[in-house]
Design an enzyme around this catalytic site. Structure first.
Site, short mmCIF file in Angstrom:
data_model
loop_
_atom_site.label_atom_id
_atom_site.label_comp_id
_atom_site.label_asym_id
_atom_site.label_seq_id
_atom_site.Cartn_x
_atom_site.Cartn_y
_atom_site.Cartn_z
N LYS A 81 -8.77 29.06 -79.61
CA LYS A 81 -7.76 29.94 -79.00
C LYS A 81 -8.19 30.43 -77.62
O LYS A 81 -7.46 31.17 -76.97
CB LYS A 81 -7.52 31.18 -79.89
CG LYS A 81 -7.05 30.91 -81.30
CD LYS A 81 -6.68 32.25 -81.93
CE LYS A 81 -6.83 32.25 -83.42
NZ LYS A 81 -6.63 33.61 -84.00
N LYS B 10 -9.99 32.61 -76.97
CA LYS B 10 -9.98 34.09 -77.05
C LYS B 10 -11.42 34.53 -77.28
O LYS B 10 -12.14 33.98 -78.10
CB LYS B 10 -9.19 34.54 -78.29
CG LYS B 10 -7.72 34.89 -78.09
CD LYS B 10 -7.17 35.43 -79.43
CE LYS B 10 -5.77 35.93 -79.35
NZ LYS B 10 -5.27 36.45 -80.64
N1 C2G Z 1 1.11 41.25 -84.68
C1 C2G Z 1 2.27 42.03 -84.80
N2 C2G Z 1 2.61 42.88 -83.82
C2 C2G Z 1 1.85 43.00 -82.71
C3 C2G Z 1 0.67 42.23 -82.57
C4 C2G Z 1 0.31 41.35 -83.58
O1 C2G Z 1 2.98 41.93 -85.82
N3 C2G Z 1 2.24 43.87 -81.74
C5 C2G Z 1 0.78 40.32 -85.76
C6 C2G Z 1 0.74 38.87 -85.29
O2 C2G Z 1 2.06 38.33 -85.28
C7 C2G Z 1 -0.14 38.22 -86.35
C8 C2G Z 1 -1.12 39.36 -86.71
O3 C2G Z 1 -0.53 40.59 -86.24
O4 C2G Z 1 0.63 37.90 -87.50
C9 C2G Z 1 -2.48 39.19 -86.08
O5 C2G Z 1 -2.29 39.07 -84.68
P1 C2G Z 1 -3.44 38.33 -83.81
O6 C2G Z 1 -4.75 38.91 -84.16
O7 C2G Z 1 -2.97 38.29 -82.40
O8 C2G Z 1 -3.37 36.87 -84.46
P2 C2G Z 1 -3.33 35.48 -83.67
O9 C2G Z 1 -4.33 35.51 -82.58
O10 C2G Z 1 -1.92 35.21 -83.37
O11 C2G Z 1 -3.93 34.47 -84.77
O12 C2G Z 1 -3.92 30.78 -87.71
C10 C2G Z 1 -3.16 31.86 -87.21
C11 C2G Z 1 -3.91 32.59 -86.13
O13 C2G Z 1 -5.22 32.92 -86.55
C12 C2G Z 1 -3.15 33.85 -85.73
#
Ligand code: C2G
Length: 130
Positions: A45, A47
């Site tokens: 990612k 990240k």
């Molecule tokens: N999320 C949310 N609202 C936000 C930020 C995040 O509902 N304002 C949700 C995202 O949609 C996700 C979860 O919180 O379902 C975790 O977000 P992230 O840590 O950003 O996850 P991500 O990097 O998208 O990784 O295999 C899937 C990936 O690992 C998802």
């Protein structure tokens, strides 16, 4: 017992994440969070999480909605995780809408609306501008 799973980095934990975890738990009785490892975050990612995996894991384990935290090490483990943990419902925020529909042959797939106004990126930007 209805078992739910969700995946993510959950770095700089904020109320958008908590909203997601609360609603994910409401889908069943037992919630597993597959937490992206530092290596997966960087290799897949691009990240670099602020908090290392162990700290992010400890924070998630302190949340009342979360029953188990496992590592997310690759994109492809979802299919085996659903079988291994006998998952009934796979949940993700709707920024991922459609991306995991292939799991519908194994379990329910639910995309929940994101909390729109908050994100880790926004937090970092706002802090920089202070
Ligand atoms: N999320 C949310 N609202 C936000 C930020 C995040 O509902 N304002 C949700 C995202 O949609 C996700 C979860 O919180 O379902 C975790 O977000 P992230 O840590 O950003 O996850 P991500 O990097 O998208 O990784 O295999 C899937 C990936 O690992 C998802």
């Amino acid at each position: 017992m209805r078992r739910v799973i969700t995946y993510g980095t959950f770095d700089l934990l904020h109320y958008g994440h908590i909203n997601l975890l609360r609603r994910a738990k409401e889908q069943g009785d037992y919630l597993i969070v597959a937490l992206s490892t530092d290596e997966f975050n960087w290799n897949e990612k691009r990240k670099k999480s602020y908090f290392p995996y162990e700290e992010r894991k400890r924070m998630l384990e302190a949340i009342r909605y979360v029953d188990l935290v496992i590592p997310e090490e690759n994109w492809d483990q979802k299919t085996t995780d659903v079988d291994k943990y006998q998952i009934d419902v796979f949940v993700m925020g709707d920024d991922w809408k459609g991306k995991f529909d292939f799991l519908k042959s194994q379990c329910e797939v639910v995309y929940l609306p994101r909390t729109p106004e908050i994100s880790t990126t926004k937090i970092k930007t706002d802090l920089k501008d202070k």
